[in-house]
Design a protein around this motif. Structure first.
Motif, PDB file in Angstrom:
ATOM      1  N   SER A   1      11.793   5.767  -8.631  1.00  0.00           N
ATOM      2  CA  SER A   1      10.056   5.821  -8.952  1.00  0.00           C
ATOM      3  C   SER A   1       9.803   6.929  -7.942  1.00  0.00           C
ATOM      4  CB  SER A   1       9.481   4.528  -8.360  1.00  0.00           C
ATOM      5  OG  SER A   1       8.189   4.827  -8.299  1.00  0.00           O
ATOM      6  N   ASP A   2      10.362   7.229  -6.898  1.00  0.00           N
ATOM      7  CA  ASP A   2      10.065   8.436  -6.052  1.00  0.00           C
ATOM      8  C   ASP A   2      10.402   9.657  -6.698  1.00  0.00           C
ATOM      9  OD1 ASP A   2       9.110   6.920  -4.078  1.00  0.00           O
ATOM     10  OD2 ASP A   2      10.648   7.278  -2.403  1.00  0.00           O
ATOM     11  N   HIS A   3      11.627   9.542  -7.566  1.00  0.00           N
ATOM     12  CA  HIS A   3      11.843  10.837  -8.143  1.00  0.00           C
ATOM     13  C   HIS A   3      11.072  11.165  -9.453  1.00  0.00           C
ATOM     14  CE1 HIS A   3      15.876  12.141  -6.297  1.00  0.00           C
ATOM     15  NE2 HIS A   3      15.763  10.957  -5.834  1.00  0.00           N
ATOM     16  N   LEU A   4      10.978   9.759 -10.237  1.00  0.00           N
ATOM     17  CA  LEU A   4      10.311  10.034 -11.492  1.00  0.00           C
ATOM     18  C   LEU A   4       8.743   9.984 -11.675  1.00  0.00           C
ATOM     19  CD1 LEU A   4      13.031   8.111 -13.541  1.00  0.00           C
ATOM     20  CD2 LEU A   4      12.849  10.364 -13.457  1.00  0.00           C
ATOM     21  N   LEU A   5       8.276   9.006 -11.051  1.00  0.00           N
ATOM     22  CA  LEU A   5       6.787   8.718 -10.846  1.00  0.00           C
ATOM     23  C   LEU A   5       6.241   9.474  -9.728  1.00  0.00           C
ATOM     24  CD1 LEU A   5       7.161   5.089 -11.733  1.00  0.00           C
ATOM     25  CD2 LEU A   5       6.757   7.003 -13.442  1.00  0.00           C
ATOM     26  N   GLY A   6       6.859  10.025  -8.657  1.00  0.00           N
ATOM     27  CA  GLY A   6       6.259  10.758  -7.677  1.00  0.00           C
ATOM     28  C   GLY A   6       5.560   9.837  -6.563  1.00  0.00           C
ATOM     29  N   THR A   7       6.145   8.418  -6.748  1.00  0.00           N
ATOM     30  CA  THR A   7       5.697   7.735  -5.479  1.00  0.00           C
ATOM     31  C   THR A   7       6.019   8.166  -4.187  1.00  0.00           C
ATOM     32  OG1 THR A   7       7.375   6.281  -5.860  1.00  0.00           O
ATOM     33  CG2 THR A   7       5.399   5.754  -6.822  1.00  0.00           C
ATOM     34  N   GLN A   8       5.816   7.731  -3.004  1.00  0.00           N
ATOM     35  CA  GLN A   8       6.162   8.115  -1.848  1.00  0.00           C
ATOM     36  C   GLN A   8       6.741   7.191  -0.796  1.00  0.00           C
ATOM     37  OE1 GLN A   8       2.646  10.399  -0.121  1.00  0.00           O
ATOM     38  NE2 GLN A   8       2.102  10.996  -2.004  1.00  0.00           N
ATOM     39  N   TYR A   9       7.418   6.157  -1.300  1.00  0.00           N
ATOM     40  CA  TYR A   9       7.827   5.327  -0.505  1.00  0.00           C
ATOM     41  C   TYR A   9       8.995   5.786   0.461  1.00  0.00           C
ATOM     42  CZ  TYR A   9       6.626   1.214  -3.213  1.00  0.00           C
ATOM     43  OH  TYR A   9       5.960   0.142  -3.810  1.00  0.00           O
ATOM     44  N   PHE A  10       9.621   6.629   0.399  1.00  0.00           N
ATOM     45  CA  PHE A  10      10.859   7.120   1.341  1.00  0.00           C
ATOM     46  C   PHE A  10      10.557   8.355   1.809  1.00  0.00           C
ATOM     47  CE2 PHE A  10      13.199   4.379  -1.628  1.00  0.00           C
ATOM     48  CZ  PHE A  10      13.175   3.191  -0.833  1.00  0.00           C
ATOM     49  N   LEU A  11       9.227   9.030   1.710  1.00  0.00           N
ATOM     50  CA  LEU A  11       8.819  10.072   2.268  1.00  0.00           C
ATOM     51  C   LEU A  11       7.721   9.607   3.028  1.00  0.00           C
ATOM     52  CD1 LEU A  11       9.620  13.129   1.896  1.00  0.00           C
ATOM     53  CD2 LEU A  11       7.583  13.434   0.177  1.00  0.00           C
ATOM     54  N   SER A  12       7.327   8.561   3.026  1.00  0.00           N
ATOM     55  CA  SER A  12       6.059   8.066   3.691  1.00  0.00           C
ATOM     56  C   SER A  12       6.488   8.446   5.315  1.00  0.00           C
ATOM     57  CB  SER A  12       6.013   6.438   3.451  1.00  0.00           C
ATOM     58  OG  SER A  12       5.109   5.981   4.408  1.00  0.00           O
ATOM     59  N   GLU A  13       5.340   8.723   5.889  1.00  0.00           N
ATOM     60  CA  GLU A  13       5.395   8.796   7.546  1.00  0.00           C
ATOM     61  C   GLU A  13       5.298   7.315   8.050  1.00  0.00           C
ATOM     62  OE1 GLU A  13       2.312  11.435   8.758  1.00  0.00           O
ATOM     63  OE2 GLU A  13       3.361  13.117   7.550  1.00  0.00           O
ATOM     64  N   SER A  14       5.102   6.221   7.410  1.00  0.00           N
ATOM     65  CA  SER A  14       5.170   4.971   8.009  1.00  0.00           C
ATOM     66  C   SER A  14       6.232   4.304   7.718  1.00  0.00           C
ATOM     67  CB  SER A  14       3.976   4.179   7.329  1.00  0.00           C
ATOM     68  OG  SER A  14       2.576   5.081   7.392  1.00  0.00           O
ATOM     69  N   GLY A  15       7.361   4.983   8.300  1.00  0.00           N
ATOM     70  CA  GLY A  15       8.760   4.256   8.449  1.00  0.00           C
ATOM     71  C   GLY A  15       9.491   4.336   6.819  1.00  0.00           C
ATOM     72  N   GLY A  16       9.193   5.715   6.203  1.00  0.00           N
ATOM     73  CA  GLY A  16       9.898   5.487   4.767  1.00  0.00           C
ATOM     74  C   GLY A  16      11.245   5.487   5.096  1.00  0.00           C
ATOM     75  N   SER A  17      11.913   6.320   6.024  1.00  0.00           N
ATOM     76  CA  SER A  17      13.170   6.497   6.221  1.00  0.00           C
ATOM     77  C   SER A  17      13.846   5.278   6.639  1.00  0.00           C
ATOM     78  CB  SER A  17      13.539   7.672   7.158  1.00  0.00           C
ATOM     79  OG  SER A  17      13.246   8.821   6.625  1.00  0.00           O
ATOM     80  N   LEU A  18      13.008   4.517   7.664  1.00  0.00           N
ATOM     81  CA  LEU A  18      13.597   3.442   8.266  1.00  0.00           C
ATOM     82  C   LEU A  18      13.624   2.259   7.198  1.00  0.00           C
ATOM     83  CD1 LEU A  18      14.652   2.600  10.814  1.00  0.00           C
ATOM     84  CD2 LEU A  18      12.209   1.826  11.459  1.00  0.00           C
ATOM     85  N   LEU A  19      12.634   2.344   6.277  1.00  0.00           N
ATOM     86  CA  LEU A  19      12.661   1.315   5.090  1.00  0.00           C
ATOM     87  C   LEU A  19      13.928   1.392   4.128  1.00  0.00           C
ATOM     88  CD1 LEU A  19      11.223  -0.736   3.177  1.00  0.00           C
ATOM     89  CD2 LEU A  19      10.203   1.263   1.818  1.00  0.00           C
ATOM     90  N   TRP A  20      14.154   2.682   4.000  1.00  0.00           N
ATOM     91  CA  TRP A  20      15.474   2.872   3.154  1.00  0.00           C
ATOM     92  C   TRP A  20      16.739   1.962   3.721  1.00  0.00           C
ATOM     93  CZ3 TRP A  20      17.246   3.679  -1.620  1.00  0.00           C
ATOM     94  CH2 TRP A  20      18.728   3.793  -1.831  1.00  0.00           C
ATOM     95  N   THR A  21      16.989   2.366   5.287  1.00  0.00           N
ATOM     96  CA  THR A  21      17.893   1.784   6.091  1.00  0.00           C
ATOM     97  C   THR A  21      18.150   0.534   5.946  1.00  0.00           C
ATOM     98  OG1 THR A  21      16.742   2.231   7.953  1.00  0.00           O
ATOM     99  CG2 THR A  21      18.548   3.700   7.361  1.00  0.00           C
TER     100      THR A  21
ATOM    101  N   LEU B   1      14.726 -10.622   5.330  1.00  0.00           N
ATOM    102  CA  LEU B   1      14.462  -9.178   5.339  1.00  0.00           C
ATOM    103  C   LEU B   1      13.233  -8.757   5.614  1.00  0.00           C
ATOM    104  CD1 LEU B   1      15.342  -6.297   4.160  1.00  0.00           C
ATOM    105  CD2 LEU B   1      14.813  -6.903   1.862  1.00  0.00           C
ATOM    106  N   THR B   2      12.183  -9.350   5.055  1.00  0.00           N
ATOM    107  CA  THR B   2      10.848  -8.776   5.455  1.00  0.00           C
ATOM    108  C   THR B   2      10.585  -9.157   6.755  1.00  0.00           C
ATOM    109  OG1 THR B   2      10.093  -9.512   3.303  1.00  0.00           O
ATOM    110  CG2 THR B   2       8.417  -9.026   4.626  1.00  0.00           C
ATOM    111  N   ALA B   3      10.840 -10.191   7.442  1.00  0.00           N
ATOM    112  CA  ALA B   3      10.364 -10.589   8.665  1.00  0.00           C
ATOM    113  C   ALA B   3      11.203  -9.774  10.108  1.00  0.00           C
ATOM    114  CB  ALA B   3      10.665 -12.008   8.967  1.00  0.00           C
ATOM    115  N   GLY B   4      12.537  -9.647   9.631  1.00  0.00           N
ATOM    116  CA  GLY B   4      13.378  -8.585  10.424  1.00  0.00           C
ATOM    117  C   GLY B   4      12.925  -7.291  10.237  1.00  0.00           C
ATOM    118  N   ALA B   5      12.735  -6.813   9.323  1.00  0.00           N
ATOM    119  CA  ALA B   5      12.285  -5.285   9.079  1.00  0.00           C
ATOM    120  C   ALA B   5      10.711  -4.978   9.867  1.00  0.00           C
ATOM    121  CB  ALA B   5      12.260  -5.050   7.651  1.00  0.00           C
ATOM    122  N   ALA B   6       9.977  -5.976   9.645  1.00  0.00           N
ATOM    123  CA  ALA B   6       8.494  -5.726  10.233  1.00  0.00           C
ATOM    124  C   ALA B   6       8.884  -5.850  11.984  1.00  0.00           C
ATOM    125  CB  ALA B   6       7.677  -6.763   9.785  1.00  0.00           C
ATOM    126  N   TYR B   7       9.386  -6.989  12.083  1.00  0.00           N
ATOM    127  CA  TYR B   7       9.644  -7.096  13.577  1.00  0.00           C
ATOM    128  C   TYR B   7      10.233  -5.973  14.577  1.00  0.00           C
ATOM    129  CZ  TYR B   7      11.250  -9.045  18.223  1.00  0.00           C
ATOM    130  OH  TYR B   7      11.213  -9.033  19.489  1.00  0.00           O
TER     131      TYR B   7
END
Lengths: 88, 906
Positions: free
Chosen positions: B219-239, A79-85
């Motif tokens: 956590s983004d909902h309740l604690l106000g963190t910014q994981y999936f709002l992040s411009e550094s690939g937040g949306s891609l992280l969810w997928t 997961l980590t390597a695939g996502a980062a790559y």
């Protein structure tokens, strides 16, 4: 070796390795970031392996238990390597 | 609590831990969610009738989303696990699952998580962004304010469901590996049980990734963190997180159906599955491959072309084992003599659906074709064929096993009529969608002309002709829905008919469930099942005929003796009457978690949730009163931990009453619901009660004898509990790994070495020292835990208590150091989890870890208290408790060994 003596040796080794990580950060990280990072993370992996092997007694359990741990770890690496790559 | 009331008693269904009862509960509940999600599907179709705009755009989006979530999570998998619960122990010759109370808890968490999902509709609206919950439409900034609580409830409901699944996975894996009847080798386990084994392996790891995603989203909902709002690939992280779970989920849904399909085809073809060994190998291969295909769902995102190509290859590759399985099933039918019964018709229909769904899916696995098909009705038709294939096979399984579960036979004509109507209805519904595949997905209104731009050209198609096909589909939808009315009528009516069946109504059945009564007795079999001589026999430990033990043959027509096994059987312990089958705590503990979840959902707002919230503790209090009274009446002489348990049961009533009184006194339930702090009190009350119920469950005397004379390869030499603990940790590796992996992904995307430069924290404040001190402290506490275990094994009470105490102090030092560090960041530097994505990842990752430390400290207090009473000495089962806790504690330590370099050094 009695179990208590073994546990003590492992603890001393783990603490020493932690100190080595700290020393590497202080001495080498700025100059050789990539290499030092790799060494530091490798040391963390070795420490985790030591805790698993002796404190969690993986070394004495059926080998299939170790395979469960390895399967989980492989999943994390995939997961980590695939996502980062994927964003390189 | 050991006594299990009769099936006619409502109480039985609240307290039961028996696998067959739980299976029936799963069955009824999943059918309830099928009806709910099916009605939502019909609403979607009605919306598209000419002039049939019954929903607003927002309502339509909610209906589509909830339909998908309910069908996938709360109908399909649980429907399969109804059969898994009922038949896996029967097929492997076990008396129950390894952890019966955990099994009951899985069920209650499943039910309550589904109710939370349904409740979210009435909290201003549930999620609107589709069942994939894609970012950023899943974060508060992009959610209608009015629906914020409902959105959060849906996310937390999902997390509760995942918890239920994880408990179930651990339970089934332990059961299948360690509780097989004597002589039943793994390769000889019936195909349905084998398919469940592989399914729960996938569940164990895949759902952990979804849990990580749910925690980050919560956590983004309740604690106000910014994981999936992040411009550094937040949306891609969810997928990435979602599809790492989501693709194995396809096989998680389909594998149990495949196993049932294989059983049905074998029975009604009258022959063993052709290429059975290769069929099993193919399933195992898919199980592994399922974790390396997830990015084919992301071909239209910003991921690079080389990785897309790799995942196209792995995706095409995963279709190959399926080809083998399909051909094995077809060839079995050809080689056998088919009997066209209702279950077989459904199995055949499922196979046809799967072939169509599978082939159309291969198109989507090709990058270039996916560019065209993505977002169209091709995708809708494809995945409905695949999913419905699973559902239809499981409906076949219902017809196959219904006589076993009820002891009654249904009307075959009505069963076949159901199949014909369902088959025609389903194909009318979904096949036209392949023809008009250009129709874009997710539109709520096709009444105006659809304009569909032809890619790479200047042309646009203005095509009202699609309407005809969609109207055919709507007719098909209603036919498909109507077919289920026939099923419900047939099955309910048959339940009260006099068409009774004996062991097996079908010829050529081969697995052990057919060798016992219909329905099976509480202990499942007339004796201890064994396959030691290559066929199923039952050993009974009581009726000796020749100084040995009577052995009955599988068909029980002519009981026979077998002096050859007598010496073995003389040692056979008969634990069947020792086992407990009833406990209130799975229900009560799950209810506590639900209350906590509902409280958490509204920490930002207050809404009209109260009547529902209050009904749960009232219900829990009511059953608590009854349970406590019965418990005291049935246990006149209790001592030790059972006395404590009694006190806890009795104490739960005033505690719940106190919680209720506090809510009423402070807020009432009719008006004045404007302050968010009420949710805080609900969450707090729920949490207190959950912890309380957890401890009470720990104290409850509940006998589950470990079976002897059983197959346990490859886990001989460990107890069920230890294996369960390790499996749980295996899942936790993925959970924490996904949390750390999310941090790595965002940091990588953001620029690894610039990370701390970009944070709103002065670099001078980012020190290694606090992390270093905490590493030493945690390592020391791991050391003291193993010393406590070593001293407990030597029967050294004082040493045990001393080292448990030092463990607690080490953890306390860890938290104190962390509190000091956080105080510096938050109050002096003004850097919090909401400041930037660096703060989000730092505070959440280390915070979740700290929460695990706190949970560990609670357990240490519990252990210390019991050790002071003289527990845990020597080598008996009780002594292993410290070892099991140690596994958890060392794992928490290992997680920190990676958090330390990630967040403090690098």
């Amino acid at each position: 070796m009695s179990s208590i003596r073994l546990y003590t040796v492992v603890f001393v080794a783990l603490s020493a390795l932690t100190t080595v990580q700290f020393a590497l950060e202080s001495i080498l990280l700025d100059e050789l970031y990539g290499f030092t990072m790799a060494v530091i993370l490798t040391i963390s992996t070795v420490k985790a392996g030591a805790v698993g092997a002796w404190y969690m007694h993986l070394i004495d359990e059926p080998r299939a238990i170790t395979y469960i741990v390895i399967a989980g770890a492989l999943g994390v690496v995939a997961l980590t390597a695939g996502a980062a790559y994927s964003v390189t | 609590m050991s006594g299990l009331p009769p099936k006619s008693s409502v109480k039985r269904w609240l307290v039961t831990t028996n696998h067959k009862d739980i299976g029936i509960l799963y069955l009824l509940t999943s059918l309830f969610f099928l009806i709910g999600a099916g009605v939502l599907a019909l609403l979607i179709r009605v919306q598209w009738l000419p002039g049939g705009s019954v929903l607003t755009g927002a309502e339509y989006n909610q209906v589509v989303t909830a339909h998908g979530l309910l069908m996938v999570f709360w109908f399909l998998s649980p429907f399969a696990f109804a059969f898994a619960n009922y038949f896996v122990p029967l097929q492997i010759g076990a008396e129950d699952l390894a952890f019966p109370r955990l099994n009951a808890m899985s069920y209650w968490l499943y039910l309550f998580s589904g109710l939370a999902m349904v409740t979210s509709f009435f909290q201003g609206g549930t999620h609107q962004g589709g069942w994939t919950l894609y970012a950023p439409l899943n974060v508060p900034a992009f959610v209608p304010r009015v629906a914020e609580i409902g959105e959060t409830t849906a996310v937390i409901g999902l997390a509760l469901f995942v918890t239920s699944v994880t408990l179930g996975s651990v339970n089934f894996l332990t059961t299948i590996y360690r509780m097989r009847a004597d002589g039943l080798r793994m390769r000889d386990v019936p195909l349905f049980s084998l398919s469940i084994l592989l399914t729960v392996w996938m569940m164990l790891f895949a759902f952990a990734a979804l849990l990580a995603a749910s925690i980050l989203l919560g956590s983004d909902h309740l604690l106000g963190t910014q994981y999936f709002l992040s411009e550094s690939g937040g949306s891609l992280l969810w997928t990435h997180l979602f599809w790492f779970f989501g693709h194995p989920e396809v096989y998680i849904v389909f594998f149990p159906a495949l196993g049932a399909l294989a059983e049905i085809v074998q029975t009604f073809s009258g022959r063993r599955l052709v290429g059975r060994k290769w069929f099993i190998i193919a399933m195992a291969l898919v199980t592994i491959q399922s974790f390396i295909v997830w990015m084919h769902h992301m071909f239209l995102t910003a991921i690079n072309l080389p990785i897309k190509t790799v995942f196209m290859v792995t995706t095409i590759g995963i279709s190959l084992p399926f080809d083998l399985m399909v051909f094995a099933l077809i060839y079995t039918m050809i080689k056998g003599k088919v009997r066209w019964t209702t279950p077989f018709l459904f199995a055949l229909g499922a196979l046809l659906f799967f072939i169509i769904g599978g082939i159309t899916g291969v198109f989507l696995g090709a990058i270039v074709l996916d560019y065209q098909f993505r977002g169209t009705y091709w995708v809708v038709a494809h995945f409905h064929y695949v999913m419905a294939s699973g559902a239809v096979a499981l409906i076949g399984a219902l017809y196959y096993w219904y006589p076993k579960m009820t002891g009654k036979m249904y009307n075959q004509f009505l069963g076949k009529a159901h199949f014909v109507l369902a088959f025609i209805g389903f194909n009318m519904l979904y096949f036209p969608m392949f023809i008009v595949w250009e129709t874009p997905r997710r539109y709520s209104d096709y009444s105006s002309q659809v304009v569909w731009e032809v890619p790479f050209t200047d042309f646009a198609i203005v095509d009202a002709g699609f309407t005809v096909f969609h109207q055919i589909a709507t007719v098909g939808a209603f036919l498909f829905a109507a077919s289920f009315l026939i099923m419900f009528y047939n099955l309910v009516k048959s339940l009260y008919s006099d068409r009774t069946v004996e062991e097996s109504p079908w010829a050529y059945t081969g697995s052990a469930e057919w060798a016992t009564d219909s329905p099976p007795p509480l202990e499942n079999f007339p004796g201890k099942p064994t396959f030691a001589n290559g066929r199923l026999n039952f050993l009974t430990g009581t009726e000796a005929t020749d100084g040995g033990v009577e052995v009955m043959e599988a068909d029980r027509s002519e009981p026979a003796t077998d002096g050859g096994v007598a010496s073995q059987v003389e040692e056979l312990p008969d634990h069947s009457h020792d086992a407990d089958h009833a406990s209130w705590w799975p229900l009560l503990l799950s209810a506590g978690l639900l209350v906590t979840a509902l409280g958490l959902s509204g920490l930002e707002q207050s809404y009209v949730l109260w009547p529902f919230v209050l009904s749960v503790p009232v219900f829990v209090a009511a059953v608590g009163v009854v349970g406590a009274r019965r418990y005291v009446a049935s246990n006149p002489e209790v001592s030790g931990s059972t006395t404590t348990h009694k006190l806890l049961v009795l104490g739960s009533v005033p505690l719940l009453a106190g919680l209720l009184a506090a809510f009423h006194a402070q807020h009432g339930i009719v008006d004045g619901f404007t302050e968010a702090n009420r949710y805080f009190f609900v969450a707090l009350g729920g949490l207190v009660y959950t912890v309380y119920a957890f401890v009470a469950m720990g104290y409850e005397s509940f006998e589950v004898p470990e079976p002897e004379l059983n197959e346990a390869w490859p886990f001989e030499g460990v107890t069920n509990t230890k294996l369960g603990m390790w499996l749980f940790l295996g899942s936790d590796i993925i959970l924490f790994g996904a949390l750390v992996g999310s941090y790595v992904f965002i940091r990588f995307q953001s620029g690894w070495q610039d990370w701390w430069h970009d944070a709103g924290l002065p670099e001078a404040a980012h020190q290694v020292l606090p992390g270093l001190i905490n590493t030493y402290l945690l390592l020391a506490s791991s050391f003291t835990v193993v010393l406590a275990l070593a001293y407990a094994r030597r029967g050294h009470k004082r040493g045990t208590m001393t080292f448990l105490g030092l463990t607690f102090l080490g953890a306390l030092g860890f938290l104190a150091n962390k509190a000091y560090e956080w105080n510096e960041f938050i109050n002096h530097e003004g850097w919090t989890q909401t400041s930037d994505v660096m703060g989000s990842t730092f505070f959440l990752s280390t915070g979740i870890h700290a929460a695990h430390v706190i949970i560990g400290m609670v357990i240490v207090v519990f252990l210390f208290s019991r050790a002071s009473e003289g527990a845990y000495w020597g080598e008996d089962e009780d002594a292993h408790t410290i070892e099991y806790f140690g596994l958890y504690w060392h794992f928490v330590d290992i997680v920190w060994l990676f958090l330390f370099p990630m967040f403090y050094i690098l």
